[in-house]
Design an enzyme around this catalytic site. Structure first.
Site, PDB file in Angstrom:
ATOM      1  N   GLN A 173       0.783  -1.244   0.000  1.00 33.37           N
ATOM      2  CA  GLN A 173       0.000   0.000   0.000  1.00 33.37           C
ATOM      3  C   GLN A 173       0.812   1.291   0.000  1.00 33.37           C
ATOM      4  O   GLN A 173       0.500   2.236  -0.728  1.00 33.37           O
ATOM      5  CB  GLN A 173      -0.958   0.012   1.209  1.00 33.37           C
ATOM      6  CG  GLN A 173      -1.886   1.201   1.195  1.00 33.37           C
ATOM      7  CD  GLN A 173      -2.825   1.311   2.371  1.00 33.37           C
ATOM      8  OE1 GLN A 173      -3.342   2.380   2.627  1.00 33.37           O
ATOM      9  NE2 GLN A 173      -3.087   0.256   3.102  1.00 33.37           N
TER      10      GLN A 173
ATOM     11  N   GLU B 270       1.191  -1.281   8.242  1.00 31.50           N
ATOM     12  CA  GLU B 270       0.401  -0.138   8.715  1.00 31.50           C
ATOM     13  C   GLU B 270       0.297   0.004  10.233  1.00 31.50           C
ATOM     14  O   GLU B 270       0.687   1.005  10.824  1.00 31.50           O
ATOM     15  CB  GLU B 270      -1.020  -0.261   8.117  1.00 31.50           C
ATOM     16  CG  GLU B 270      -2.056   0.687   8.667  1.00 31.50           C
ATOM     17  CD  GLU B 270      -1.813   2.133   8.265  1.00 31.50           C
ATOM     18  OE1 GLU B 270      -1.568   2.390   7.093  1.00 31.50           O
ATOM     19  OE2 GLU B 270      -1.878   3.013   9.149  1.00 31.50           O
TER      20      GLU B 270
ATOM     21  N   ASP C 121       0.525   3.818   6.012  1.00 30.72           N
ATOM     22  CA  ASP C 121       0.785   3.483   4.606  1.00 30.72           C
ATOM     23  C   ASP C 121       0.492   4.655   3.673  1.00 30.72           C
ATOM     24  O   ASP C 121       1.383   5.235   3.073  1.00 30.72           O
ATOM     25  CB  ASP C 121      -0.083   2.292   4.185  1.00 30.72           C
ATOM     26  CG  ASP C 121       0.505   0.966   4.646  1.00 30.72           C
ATOM     27  OD1 ASP C 121       1.719   0.916   4.895  1.00 30.72           O
ATOM     28  OD2 ASP C 121      -0.248  -0.006   4.748  1.00 30.72           O
TER      29      ASP C 121
ATOM     30  N   GLY D  40      -7.777  20.377  19.168  1.00 36.76           N
ATOM     31  CA  GLY D  40      -7.404  21.798  19.157  1.00 36.76           C
ATOM     32  C   GLY D  40      -7.946  22.547  20.361  1.00 36.76           C
ATOM     33  O   GLY D  40      -8.309  21.956  21.367  1.00 36.76           O
ATOM     34  N   GLY D  41      -8.008  23.852  20.251  1.00 35.25           N
ATOM     35  CA  GLY D  41      -8.423  24.697  21.368  1.00 35.25           C
ATOM     36  C   GLY D  41      -9.932  24.871  21.493  1.00 35.25           C
ATOM     37  O   GLY D  41     -10.406  25.571  22.391  1.00 35.25           O
TER      38      GLY D  41
END
Ligand code: CAO
Length: 415
Positions: A17, A139, A168, A247-248
């Site tokens: 892959q 993977e 991959d 995130g924030g």
């Protein structure tokens, strides 16, 4: 219309892959990708996870569009000579063999440079130089070694791998960027170079925010947007954050109408600070907009669990698509949890070429993911993957071999 990589010839020595995703992208951008496969057998994925007997698997066809296939036995002395001719004719050699395999074949970096000093040799390996450099890697090994598994899942459960093939396909994407960058540098240096994308490094690059959090944790001992706060303990390493946003802006996955029977009746809901008052209005908690315990992002952090429980009471009265429609009217960031079935049937993805139907001579029609990167001057047309050795004669003729020579090489088992 011309293509961005018109004139670039790729000797594609990739399999499974990671490597094939890289060369498929380059082919979509217009490169001539010549996939070299083992005579008689080919890329192992041709026969893996087959859904139709004796037909190239979807695993293979969905990773090898727009390429040509030649079969060469690179361990046969005459086969090696054919490979040498290809190295002299191509701009880039891409490979993802186990460490050392290319050297064992006799094609060291030094030998390749002798044959073609302008050649770029690009490799995917599991690990970069270090204790694991000789290991074979797939993977999920990369997801585990790159920091993704330890930071995915819920706090009270084991590490979890993600369905996105970040080890991959993610590394293939990194390698493709390395290759086009090296091609650009070659326009003024005149020289080829080696490009290495290690899967551990690629996964870690995608887990950058978690190394950020490791250092925040070491400094402060707590991360207030994680579900562990204020309800649990933090250890020494970044914990698994469930469905918390990276995130924030705090977010979580919430149930929608039908969740009892539909495993994907959920929505991702982000309590983005600028639209907090609108969120309060939509869910009928207007008082939270001014309540000092809820009015500011910092004040809300200790109450996130309760806040999401309250929002969920509202989302459970709507389907994920109804909720999406209402929330978007107020610019509240959210996203439905889409199943692969829903994605496959989504007309807008068909329209943009992100989902494409391809016809194949032995399998018939099938769906694939098209080029996710759209260039306005270099449109992508997805064409089917090659049959094993389909282009051997064509490529041999381009290399200057006569039909008699081709037939002799075939008899000798070199091609
Ligand atoms: N003719 C003759 N021999 C060929 C050939 C050809 N056309 N193409 C490949 N071979 C040979 C190789 O030379 C190698 O021989 P040696 O072991 O004698 O040197 C042999 O085939 C097997 O190659 P391999 O070791 O790469 O293949 P594998 O199936 O044993 O391992 C994988 C597969 C993926 C674990 C390994 O290639 C690897 O670690 N690659 C780097 C990391 C990577 O890309 N992993 C992602 C895979 S996608 O999930």
């Amino acid at each position: 219309m011309s293509k961005a990589l018109d004139g670039v010839r790729i000797l594609d020595f990739t399999h499974v892959q990671s490597g094939p995703t890289c060369t498929q992208l380059l082919a979509w951008f217009g490169a001539d990708v010549i996939k070299v496969e083992r005579a008689g057998a080919g890329d192992i994925t041709r026969e893996q996870l087959r859904d139709i007997p004796d037909v190239d698997s979807l695993y293979f066809t969905m990773l090898n569009h727009n390429k040509r296939s030649v079969t060469i036995d690179t361990k046969n002395p005459e086969g090696k000579q054919v490979l040498e001719a290809l190295i002299q004719k191509c701009d880039v050699l891409v490979e993802n063999f186990a460490p050392g395999a290319l050297d064992r074949m006799g094609f060291t970096w030094e030998r390749i440079q002798e044959l073609n000093p302008r050649m770029i040799v690009a490799s995917v390996k599991g690990f970069g130089p270090g204790p694991y450099e000789d290991c074979k890697v797939y993977e999920n090994v990369a997801q585990c070694a790159g920091g993704a598994a330890s930071t995915t899942g819920f706090d009270d459960g084991p590490p979890v791998v993600t369905g996105a093939q970040i080890g991959d396909s993610g590394t293939g994407l990194h390698l493709a960027l390395g290759i086009v960058t090296a091609l650009y540098q070659r326009t003024h240096s005149g020289r080829g170079q080696r490009v290495l994308a290690a899967m551990q490094d690629g996964v870690l690059n995608l887990c950058r925010v978690k190394l950020r959090d490791q250092q925040r944790l070491e400094r402060t001992g707590v991360m207030k947007e994680y579900p562990q706060y204020p309800n649990g303990e933090f250890g020494k390493a970044v914990p698994r954050a469930g469905n918390a946003s990276g995130g924030g802006q705090p977010g979580w996955i919430l149930k929608c109408k039908g969740w009892e029977t539909d495993p994907n009746a959920y929505i991702y809901f982000i309590t983005q600070a600028p639209v907090w008052a609108r969120i309060c209005n939509v869910i009928g908690k207007e008082e939270w907009a001014t309540d000092p315990d809820y009015a500011t992002p910092a004040a809300r952090l200790p109450h996130l669990k309760d806040i999401f429980a309250e929002i969920e009471r509202w989302t459970m009265t709507k389907t994920k698509f109804e909720a999406m429609q209402i929330l978007n009217k107020y610019d509240i960031p959210c996203g439905p949890i889409l199943s692969m079935k829903e994605i496959a049937e989504e007309p807008s993805l068909r329209k943009t070429g992100t989902i494409v139907e391809v016809d194949h001579p032995t399998r018939g029609k099938y769906l694939t993911v098209g080029n996710p990167i759209k260039l306005s001057d270099s449109p992508t047309e997805v064409t089917r993957s090659p049959l094993l050795g389909e282009h051997t004669d064509e490529v041999m003729a381009e290399l200057g071999y006569s039909p008699e020579q081709v037939s002799a090489l075939r008899t000798a088992g070199a091609i």
